[in-house]
Design a protein around this motif. Structure first.
Motif, PDB file in Angstrom:
ATOM      1  N   LEU A   1      36.184 -30.751 -30.107  1.00 11.72           N
ATOM      2  CA  LEU A   1      35.911 -30.630 -28.806  1.00 11.72           C
ATOM      3  C   LEU A   1      36.634 -31.702 -28.175  1.00 11.72           C
ATOM      4  O   LEU A   1      36.605 -32.105 -26.848  1.00 11.72           O
ATOM      5  CB  LEU A   1      34.367 -30.851 -28.465  1.00 11.72           C
ATOM      6  N   GLY A   2      37.272 -32.539 -28.904  1.00  7.54           N
ATOM      7  CA  GLY A   2      38.525 -33.570 -28.067  1.00  7.54           C
ATOM      8  C   GLY A   2      38.029 -34.953 -28.154  1.00  7.54           C
ATOM      9  O   GLY A   2      38.409 -35.819 -27.477  1.00  7.54           O
ATOM     10  N   LEU A   3      36.770 -35.021 -28.902  1.00  5.35           N
ATOM     11  CA  LEU A   3      36.136 -36.556 -28.815  1.00  5.35           C
ATOM     12  C   LEU A   3      36.776 -37.447 -29.817  1.00  5.35           C
ATOM     13  O   LEU A   3      37.325 -36.899 -30.762  1.00  5.35           O
ATOM     14  CB  LEU A   3      34.654 -36.306 -28.939  1.00  5.35           C
ATOM     15  N   LYS A   4      36.914 -38.764 -29.609  1.00  4.53           N
ATOM     16  CA  LYS A   4      37.293 -39.681 -30.629  1.00  4.53           C
ATOM     17  C   LYS A   4      36.029 -39.914 -31.512  1.00  4.53           C
ATOM     18  O   LYS A   4      35.048 -40.600 -30.857  1.00  4.53           O
ATOM     19  CB  LYS A   4      37.825 -40.965 -29.866  1.00  4.53           C
ATOM     20  N   VAL A   5      36.045 -39.622 -32.713  1.00 12.44           N
ATOM     21  CA  VAL A   5      34.940 -39.843 -33.508  1.00 12.44           C
ATOM     22  C   VAL A   5      35.202 -40.561 -34.981  1.00 12.44           C
ATOM     23  O   VAL A   5      36.213 -40.431 -35.420  1.00 12.44           O
ATOM     24  CB  VAL A   5      34.533 -38.428 -33.835  1.00 12.44           C
ATOM     25  N   LEU A   6      34.171 -41.430 -35.110  1.00  9.16           N
ATOM     26  CA  LEU A   6      34.184 -42.066 -36.286  1.00  9.16           C
ATOM     27  C   LEU A   6      32.739 -41.481 -37.220  1.00  9.16           C
ATOM     28  O   LEU A   6      31.958 -41.501 -36.567  1.00  9.16           O
ATOM     29  CB  LEU A   6      34.015 -43.624 -36.262  1.00  9.16           C
ATOM     30  N   LEU A   7      33.145 -41.104 -38.606  1.00  6.62           N
ATOM     31  CA  LEU A   7      32.010 -41.008 -39.496  1.00  6.62           C
ATOM     32  C   LEU A   7      31.733 -42.179 -40.411  1.00  6.62           C
ATOM     33  O   LEU A   7      32.735 -42.609 -41.010  1.00  6.62           O
ATOM     34  CB  LEU A   7      32.354 -39.798 -39.952  1.00  6.62           C
ATOM     35  N   LEU A   8      30.328 -42.477 -40.541  1.00  9.81           N
ATOM     36  CA  LEU A   8      29.974 -43.443 -41.558  1.00  9.81           C
ATOM     37  C   LEU A   8      29.080 -42.849 -42.491  1.00  9.81           C
ATOM     38  O   LEU A   8      28.185 -42.399 -42.422  1.00  9.81           O
ATOM     39  CB  LEU A   8      29.521 -44.793 -40.556  1.00  9.81           C
ATOM     40  N   ASP A   9      29.592 -43.292 -43.953  1.00 10.02           N
ATOM     41  CA  ASP A   9      28.383 -43.024 -44.962  1.00 10.02           C
ATOM     42  C   ASP A   9      28.405 -44.149 -45.692  1.00 10.02           C
ATOM     43  O   ASP A   9      29.322 -44.851 -46.306  1.00 10.02           O
ATOM     44  CB  ASP A   9      29.001 -41.648 -45.396  1.00 10.02           C
ATOM     45  N   GLU A  10      27.373 -44.381 -46.420  1.00  9.99           N
ATOM     46  CA  GLU A  10      26.770 -45.428 -47.265  1.00  9.99           C
ATOM     47  C   GLU A  10      27.295 -45.243 -48.646  1.00  9.99           C
ATOM     48  O   GLU A  10      27.638 -46.147 -49.500  1.00  9.99           O
ATOM     49  CB  GLU A  10      25.569 -45.809 -47.182  1.00  9.99           C
ATOM     50  N   ASN A  11      27.444 -43.944 -49.012  1.00 10.21           N
ATOM     51  CA  ASN A  11      28.255 -43.491 -50.337  1.00 10.21           C
ATOM     52  C   ASN A  11      29.486 -44.081 -50.571  1.00 10.21           C
ATOM     53  O   ASN A  11      30.203 -43.934 -49.512  1.00 10.21           O
ATOM     54  CB  ASN A  11      27.580 -41.995 -50.663  1.00 10.21           C
TER      55      ASN A  11
END
Lengths: 419, 116
Positions: free
Chosen positions: A33-43
């Motif tokens: 959708l054109g967003l600047k995105v960051l994904l975080l995961d603890e594993n």
């Protein structure tokens, strides 16, 4: 700005917390959708619990074919990487701060240190936690050999370690039944599955596992005590009457391992801290049809929203949350002239979302309180009726409503009744 | 001898309650299914039940200590213990990719579902 002067800060449109199916689907959609995105995961790997769910049965709705958990996860992960979604693993969230509608701050630790992220929206998809022995009143010796089903699954199907030789499983939910099959396949003896309720807790296809391996299922029973020295030696089981009271009729089963599979609870502690309203029925947040919580700009999907039984719906919720985040960022909020409240009628234990705008089609996810046959799912306010041959608490019902059906209704009462 | 088998269909999450009417090993009638796959499965379930089998295999030098595998097709239920004994003898070395066929057992491919 406010906060942490010595912490390196990053800036994104949206931060997705959790790299399981809900989080990955949300991050992929947000990027598309054109967003600047960051994904975080603890594993230290993506996929959430899917990589350890090595049985087939995933993806029939979402991918149109039957996959194992790791295969489902790997498809999403591949797409995530192809799209160039930025993600960090081994990133543990310390805190979410809500400074204003369009100013969220997420503080996380990682192998390269502490970071802060500014974002305009947060999608929270951190999954659920398992209920443990102490939450269901099991007393006795403090011994090794007591695991939750998920712990046993991690041990076996990630690390290749069989947790025990003679196993009693508490709870007939899906994870417990699937683990019963894995234990039996790998040569452990599953001595019994003990279920408090008078009907099985898992999907029918998983209950069938017990017949395949000749594993006894005790309905209307509970484990109350564990005895052993150093290691589990035996567990005490009592029979329960129709009103779930102990009958006094009891027996012991010898086993070296007790596996607890008594359900999941949405992991929403960090959301509660920023004032997100929780629905006691789901254990997850109260949301509108964009899966936005009571804190504007904070969205939720997957098992943090409500406990799902199909990963396909989890991924679908991730996409819905991403669409919500997009609208929120573009318009500076989720607008609706009037929210239609969804209420629980007869034999409805939970229903999500709680508020509908009538400006878009929506999926309702719901569960019944008790099993029934030959019933109708009804929403009397709009004359909606759907015949259902069987309803069970273990099997979530998903119902699509069109925007024109919702529009104009003051409230919608969902009920499951005999016609 | 006429016999009725009752069980829950496991082809998809719908979980239909299916009844299969059998006389002298021959299927007379299938009731309660909602799709042809369900009917086919129910007939197979009373004549020669099959299951997809999954397990993990130890792997050297991988990101994780095991890879997960499944049979590429369902195998006869009564053959499962034998298959599991065969799989228990295997040890693999990284790198292994998802979708790799690590071995075959009686013509059934053993496919990697989680690499290392």
């Amino acid at each position: 700005m406010m906060g942490f002067p010595n912490v390196p800060t990053l800036s994104y449109d949206v931060v997705v917390i959790g790299g399981g199916p809900a989080g990955m689907a949300a991050a992929i959609k947000a990027k598309e959708l054109g967003l600047k995105v960051l994904l975080l995961d603890e594993n230290d790997y993506l996929g959430g619990i899917l990589p350890q769910c090595i049985h087939p049965g995933f993806g029939i709705h979402y991918f149109g074919e039957e996959l194992t958990g790791p295969e489902f996860a790997s498809r999403l992960a591949k797409k995530l990487v192809e799209l160039g979604v930025e993600y960090r693993t081994s990133a543990r969230i310390l805190e979410i701060r809500n400074y204003s509608d369009l100013e969220k701050f997420v503080l996380f630790t990682s192998p390269s240190g502490l970071y802060g992220v500014w974002a305009r929206a947060v999608i929270y998809a951190a999954g659920a936690r398992e209920r443990h022995a102490f939450e269901i009143g099991i007393v006795g010796d403090r011994v090794s050999g007591i695991y939750t089903a998920g712990e046993a699954q991690t041990l076996m199907d990630i690390y290749g370690v069989l947790p025990g030789k003679e196993i009693v499983i508490v709870g007939s939910g899906d994870v417990g039944l699937i683990m019963a099959r894995r234990f039996a396949l790998e040569g452990a003896k599953v001595k019994a599955v003990i279920e408090l309720m008078h009907y099985p807790g898992g999907l029918a296809r998983n209950v069938m596992i017990l017949r395949d391996f000749g594993i006894p299922l005790y309905l209307g029973h509970k484990v109350v005590e564990v005895r052993g020295k150093g290691r589990v030696k035996k567990v005490k089981v009592v029979r329960i009457d129709e009103n779930l009271r102990e009958t006094g009729e009891e027996f012991w089963i010898e086993a070296d391992t007790l596996v607890i599979s008594v359900g999941l609870v949405p992991a929403v502690k960090k959301l509660k801290k920023i004032g997100v309203e929780i629905d006691p029925a789901t254990g997850g947040p109260v949301v509108n049809d964009r899966l936005e919580t009571s804190v504007p700009g904070v969205f939720v999907a997957g098992n943090s929203l409500l406990i799902n039984d199909l990963v396909d719906y989890v991924a679908e919720q991730g996409e819905m949350a991403a669409e919500g985040a997009k609208e929120f960022i573009e318009n500076g909020g989720i607008e609706s002239r009037r929210w239609t409240r969804v209420e629980k009628g007869e034999n409805i234990r939970l229903v999500v979302p709680h508020y509908l705008s009538g400006e878009r089609d929506v999926y309702l996810y719901l569960r019944v309180s008790k099993p029934m046959e030959d019933v109708e799912l009804r929403i009397p306010e709009i004359g909606k009726r759907l015949k259902l041959p069987v309803v069970k608490p273990a099997e979530m019902i998903r119902l699509k409503l069109k925007e024109e059906e919702i529009r104009g209704a003051g409230k919608l009462t969902v009920e499951v009744v005999r016609p | 001898m006429r016999k009725t088998y009752r069980f829950t269909c496991i082809v998809c999450p719908l979980g239909c309650s299916i009844e299969v009417e059998v006389e002298d090993g021959k299927v007379l009638e299938v009731r309660g299914h909602t799709c042809p796959r369900g009917k086919e499965w129910a007939i197979q379930e009373v004549t020669s039940p099959k299951r997809v089998v999954m397990t993990v295999l130890p792997v050297e030098n991988g990101a994780l200590p095991t890879v997960s595998v499944k049979t590429a097709e369902p195998v006869p239920k009564e053959k499962i213990p034998e298959l599991m004994r065969f799989l228990a003898s295997l040890k693999l070395k990284a790198p292994i990719k998802i979708g790799d066929v690590v071995t075959e057992w009686k013509g059934v491919k053993i496919v990697v579902t989680r690499g290392a």
